[in-house]
Write an enzyme that holds these catalytic residues in place. Sequence first.
Site, PDB file in Angstrom:
ATOM      1  N   GLU A   1      30.640  45.619  40.778  1.00 49.44           N
ATOM      2  CA  GLU A   1      30.652  46.542  39.856  1.00 49.44           C
ATOM      3  C   GLU A   1      29.733  46.320  38.604  1.00 49.44           C
ATOM      4  OE1 GLU A   1      34.389  48.320  36.694  1.00 49.44           O
ATOM      5  OE2 GLU A   1      34.636  47.523  38.803  1.00 49.44           O
TER       6      GLU A   1
ATOM      7  N   ASP B   1      35.922  45.726  40.819  1.00 43.71           N
ATOM      8  CA  ASP B   1      37.420  45.170  40.145  1.00 43.71           C
ATOM      9  C   ASP B   1      38.292  45.878  41.100  1.00 43.71           C
ATOM     10  OD1 ASP B   1      36.079  43.915  38.278  1.00 43.71           O
ATOM     11  OD2 ASP B   1      36.777  45.144  36.565  1.00 43.71           O
TER      12      ASP B   1
ATOM     13  N   TYR C   1      42.044  37.177  37.171  1.00 42.52           N
ATOM     14  CA  TYR C   1      41.650  38.333  36.578  1.00 42.52           C
ATOM     15  C   TYR C   1      42.580  38.991  35.522  1.00 42.52           C
ATOM     16  CZ  TYR C   1      40.986  43.442  37.422  1.00 42.52           C
ATOM     17  OH  TYR C   1      40.653  44.823  37.387  1.00 42.52           O
TER      18      TYR C   1
END
Length: 687
Positions: A8, A104, A304
């Site tokens: 990303e 992601d 995360y």
Amino acid sequence: MKTLVVAEKPSVAESLAKVLKADQKNRHYYEGKDYIVTWALGHLMTLKMPEDYKKEWQTWTFDTLPLLPKQMETKPLPKTRAQLKAIQTLGKRSDIKEAVIATDAGREGELVARWILEYIRFNKPVKRLWISSQTDKAIKDGFAHLRPAKDYDNLYSAAKARATADWLIGLNVTRALTVKYNDNLSAGRVQTPTLGLVAKQEALINQFKPQTYYTLSFVTKHGDAQMQGNPRLTLEKAQALQLELQDETAVVTEIKAKNKRQKAPLPYDLTELQKDANQRYQFSAKKTLNLLQMLYEQYKVVTYPRTDSKYLTSDLKNTMQERLIAISRYEPQAKKLAAKKAPVLQQQVFNDAKVGDHYGLIPTEQMPQAERFSNDEQKIYNLIVERFIGLFLPDYQEAQQQYSLRLKTTTFVLKVTQVTVAGFKQVELTSQNITKFNKGTVMAGKLTLNKQLTQAPKPLSEATLLVQMEKDGLGTPATRAEIIEKIISTGLMERTGRHVKVTPKGNQLLKLVNPSLTSPKLTAQWETELEQIAAGQLSQQKFVTQIRDATVDLVKEVKNSSADYKDFNLTAKVCPKCGAHLREKQTRNGVLLVCSNQNCDYYRRRDPKVTNHRCPQCHKKMILLTGEKGDYFKCTNCNLTQKVTDIKKHKKMSKHEETQLLKKVNADDEPQESPLAQALKAAMTRK
């Protein structure tokens, strides 16, 4: 043959390339023997603007509303075309056998990669990397367990449905309101009901009328005893009762003893971390997310960030000691626990059924280099570490004694508490034994009359707004910070100290739109349906049809509305091009004066901006002004003027500007331009 990996952001691509031994660095990608790792810059693609579908849709008029494309289409973002072209070239290479989506692991990340792969017409096998931390170990493990991209088709459908809904509702209602009331009025599927939550709380505060009441306390050296039930008394009744009881002795008539246990809190999810960071440090939700992204991506010391779960999966049990050892140099308590190989005592944290796409926020197995942390990064990391260590500590326990004291016919209650096990709270234990009383014991004390005032509801802070958004199903952990920032940037809400407040413009907006769009009920239903699409329980088409119907109704209501609107930003200054009044518009670079005529593009700065550009004659800094022919520099010392276009003509992006762009993308994990944000920004800046 090689595998094309699409990350990303550049910083993530660098981490992946290191593990995959793609050590040959190029301008747009890293290449190695088996892998080529490239990256997006947030979004490289966006939904098309109205004028991209039909030329007549460019004009802001009721004649073109509602805007309902037969099929939503995408186009490249202009600022990042070079990166998109590079990915397209890589995708066509004959030595590329497959691609791996490494954006992601969430709804928006899926959209970023799928739109790119669709645009470049990538027709080779595609797999998905799904990891919850950026450590080398997690990356290696993730690549060892890649899954077919088709397993995430429902997630992609949910992402497309969300983007479509935001485009249809946001662009149409915003354009309808702007045309109807000749002001930039931004409305949206999630942002308008969020604004409504703040307004509702303010209404409760404005309607509140404080009332005085009185209570009686029996003050002893062991603590203050309150009247049973803690009733609110009138002054007359309180004084009469005080007079009646003042010469009476207090006798213990009943004793209740109990031990209270409290388990350590579970790890943070994103929303609770944002709430606590706002309450403790006054960090905005956006700032907390940015700091968390740095800890996740750059330092690789937390898992995360965009998680909505506080639980851990059972397969993490055998990693807990390694994580504890990793933070032992950072946190003394962790060092003690690691030395004795302390087990996780709070076993309720392991619950596979309560973990969605990602588990709770905990430290990774990577040892933190705390000297590299900024002050604010350290604060966020400390919060996460504190919760993690609590999992290895016993319950907090305290012994509670409750005594009922009788004064004539009135009972007072005295509560005495002693901490018996500090547990995860790590508070100091009092060595002094608390005096215990028996039934019939006479206790000395004094009656006191307390004057008190009922308290108004508190205005919402960003922390309490986040909690309310979560409760009402508005947005997701990944989007709530962006939603709040968007409402503030459009002038509908503002920060006042620790609280958020609806502006006069925002209050008017809430009266102009359909009540269904100001209440969280309908939007929460839509969010639930998006989750159902991701779970394969609802079709994307059915959801979009529902949104299209709602769009038609909302636009029709604005068209037919007879509500009045006052533009608080309209000034007495007149546009030199068309004679309409100029409107003040707050921007990142100061206040602009923008023509209120929708068909006029005139604007200028309200206040001159001092720049770093030097006067070629006297070498003093020049100010930047805007005239009929655009921006120009002026020297206030010698009155020399210079066109900005003469200086910037044919100027390419410098290395410094390119570095700043990358730095911005790496520091902020929100999409560089979300589909709706890009469309609205481009459209609204023309107003």
